[in-house]
Structures are given as C-alpha cells and as structure tokens.
Write an enzyme that holds these catalytic residues in place. Structure first.
Site, PDB file in Angstrom:
ATOM      1  CG  ASN A  17      -0.211  -0.028   2.501  1.00 46.12           C
ATOM      2  OD1 ASN A  17       0.480   0.921   2.839  1.00 46.12           O
ATOM      3  ND2 ASN A  17      -0.314  -1.124   3.253  1.00 46.12           N
ATOM      4  NE  ARG A  18      -0.994   6.619  -2.663  1.00 47.08           N
ATOM      5  CZ  ARG A  18      -1.657   7.649  -3.131  1.00 47.08           C
ATOM      6  NH1 ARG A  18      -2.852   7.472  -3.660  1.00 47.08           N
ATOM      7  NH2 ARG A  18      -1.151   8.860  -3.092  1.00 47.08           N
TER       8      ARG A  18
END
Ligand code: C5P
Length: 224
Positions: free
Chosen positions: A30-31
């Site tokens: 994820n980011r």
C-alpha cells in the site's frame, strides 16, 4: 534542551507498509511511506524514551538516534511475530503501521507466467490483526492505534478504539489534502476511552507526533 519527559517510556512503534509476496518478483502492498511512525519514534527518543521501531519496507529514512533500535520486517506475519516477541519489554506501544489486510494464500517459488486470458485472479487471505491481538492481552502496554479512513471517520475511529482494545486511537482522513500518505503534514483527531476526542490542527507529522506523546503522558499519569 528537549525536556526528557518520556524517559520512563519503553516504547514499541510499528511503521510503514508491509509487503506480501506472491512470487519472487511480485508483491501486494500500500501507499504508506512510514513517515508518521518515524516521526513518533524520533520525537519519543529525543524526549528520552527507549524506542523499538518495527517497520516494513519503508521509503522514509530513520535518522540515526541512540534511543532508537530498528527491526526491519517484510510481511504482516513477520511484523506480528516481531511485535509478539518484543512486546513484554515495553510499557507503551503505538501501532502506526499500514499492515496489509490480505496476503496471497500461496507463495509461488517460480515466477507466475502470464496466460492467454485477459484477466487474472490472485486469491488472498486475511493477515493477523496485530493491534487487536495486543489489545486483547490480559496485561498490555499503554496502547495507541491509528485509523486511516476515507469516510465516516469519527464513527469508524470510535468503533476501532473499543473493538481493538486501545487506550487512544488517532484517526486521520486520508481523502483530505495534506493528511495521510506521502505528505509532510497530517490532521489527526485523537479519541479516548472516556468518549472524549481532541482535534489536533493540520501540522507537520513531527508536530503531530509531539502532540500525541503529550496526550499519552497526560493519560498515563492519570492511570489511563
Ligand atoms: O482495521 P484498520 O487496518 O483500519 O486498523 C488500523 C490500526 O490497526 C492501525 O493502528 C494499524 O497499525 C493496526 N493494524 C494492525 N494489524 C493489522 C491491521 C491493522 O496492527 N493486520
């Protein structure tokens, strides 16, 4: 000189994303950059805490500090194992990592070949919820969780505070500009078990970290 008001804290912090490998070349992640968790570790150490930073593959660097021990992991399961093993040495924990919720059911030792079909499915399974596991321990440290939300931020945060057994839950709206992933600032609302909440202003992640530590110290002195 920075006041050493966190000197009694043996603080475990989790930070960054986790990476869930599907084959030798591909993974699910994820980011998260890890910047908020690093800010918490740095501020706590500067204020005298002994910090263990358990982190996934972060893109944000950890400045060297004698008060910070780093433990690098990759997957959610590895982060769970590291937290479980090291938790007994700590009296406070801030679980800030953006742990992947799902991981591939099977790891392929050979690189998965692309087929003739135009679609491809990868079967995923849930990862262990580290925060909920720590919150359920009969004797747990002072426990702070995070919640990154895009909608119903308040309601989701309150629900998470109680369900995961935290003393404090820091909620941020990641749909808002200047709050959330890969930016220098954050706007956090801290929810407490007595039903109250404190809205912190939009400020740098280092300032947010100081404010969270202030609230932790105040609660701690009151015996939660
Ligand atoms: O359920 P959700 O992922 O929104 O919860 C966020 C909080 O729970 C964060 O504090 C995060 O670090 C923690 N968490 C965890 N293990 C997971 C999922 C979330 O520790 N598998």
């Amino acid at each position: 000189l920075t006041p050493q008001d966190c000197r009694d804290m043996r603080l475990l912090v989790t930070a960054g994303p986790t990476a869930e490998d599907a084959d030798p070349a591909r993974y699910v992640t994820n980011r998260s950059t890890g910047r908020m968790g690093v800010a918490l570790a740095v501020k706590a150490a500067r204020r005298g805490a002994k910090v263990l930073l358990i982190h996934g593959p972060m893109t944000w660097p950890v400045p060297p500090h004698a008060g910070i021990e780093c433990c690098a992991v990759r997957s959610a399961q590895q982060m769970y194992d590291a937290v479980t093993a090291r938790l007994p040495e700590h009296n406070a924990a801030i679980l800030c990592a953006a742990v992947a919720d799902y991981t591939p059911v099977a790891y392929s030792r050979e690189k998965i070949k692309k087929g003739q079909e135009s679609t491809f499915s990868l079967l995923l399974q849930r990862t262990p919820d580290i925060l909920a596991a720590v919150g359920a321990l009969p004797s747990r440290p002072f426990l702070v969780g995070f919640a990154a939300e895009t909608h119903e931020v308040e309601a989701n945060a309150r629900e998470k505070l109680y369900r995961k057994g935290c003393d404090m839950l820091c909620a941020n709206d990641i749909s808002e500009a200047g709050s959330g992933f890969a930016v220098a600032t954050n706007r956090v609302t801290v929810h407490l078990r007595d039903g109250s909440s404190i809205e912190l202003p939009m400020q740098s992640k280092l300032e947010v970290a100081d404010a969270i530590l202030d609230l932790m110290l105040a609660r701690w002195q009151q015996g939660r």
